[in-house]
Enzyme design. Sequence first.
Site, PDB file in Angstrom:
ATOM      1  N   GLU A  48       0.832  -1.217   0.000  1.00 54.06           N
ATOM      2  CA  GLU A  48       0.000   0.000   0.000  1.00 54.06           C
ATOM      3  C   GLU A  48       0.863   1.262   0.000  1.00 54.06           C
ATOM      4  O   GLU A  48       0.590   2.211  -0.734  1.00 54.06           O
ATOM      5  CB  GLU A  48      -0.941   0.002   1.212  1.00 54.06           C
ATOM      6  N   ASN A  52       1.053   3.861  -3.091  1.00 53.64           N
ATOM      7  CA  ASN A  52       0.692   5.275  -2.895  1.00 53.64           C
ATOM      8  C   ASN A  52       1.781   6.196  -3.438  1.00 53.64           C
ATOM      9  O   ASN A  52       1.486   7.202  -4.085  1.00 53.64           O
ATOM     10  CB  ASN A  52       0.459   5.582  -1.420  1.00 53.64           C
ATOM     11  N   ARG A 106      -8.888   3.248  -7.586  1.00 55.37           N
ATOM     12  CA  ARG A 106      -8.351   3.383  -6.240  1.00 55.37           C
ATOM     13  C   ARG A 106      -9.492   3.319  -5.232  1.00 55.37           C
ATOM     14  O   ARG A 106     -10.527   3.947  -5.417  1.00 55.37           O
ATOM     15  CB  ARG A 106      -7.597   4.712  -6.070  1.00 55.37           C
TER      16      ARG A 106
END
Length: 143
Positions: A48, A52, A106
């Site tokens: 994650e 990002n 997303r």
Amino acid sequence: MRTNNKMRLEIPSKSENERFARTVCAAFILELDPTLEEMSEIKTAISEAVTNAIIHGYDGNDGTVLINGEIEDRTVTYIIEDSGCGIRDISKARQPLYTEKPDSERSGMGFSIMEAFMDTLTVESEENKGTKIIMTKRLSDNA
């Protein structure tokens, strides 16, 4: 048993490098004999954070994602940094389901997932200068 170790990984901001980063970070903690659950949680949190940085930090532009890891006793710390666009409002970005890319695939759950799987999560960011995510997790003592 006192274990101290450090690692540093620098990768181009390409989506295909997320899997490599996740694998390296997982391999880094093998000396601590983590449970399968701990391993899975750390891999997911790293995934994650790196995603990002690639998707939001650089938005398809070339850049570098830097990952530092440190083990002290049975606590692992990972620092994931980018020099991308930064986060305008960290508290808003940390809210579940919030995304600045609603037209993409997303989910807006990245920070929530990192928080759920790690013991601590700190997010530092400055617009147009980048973001630093610091995550720690204390691994169980399986001995």
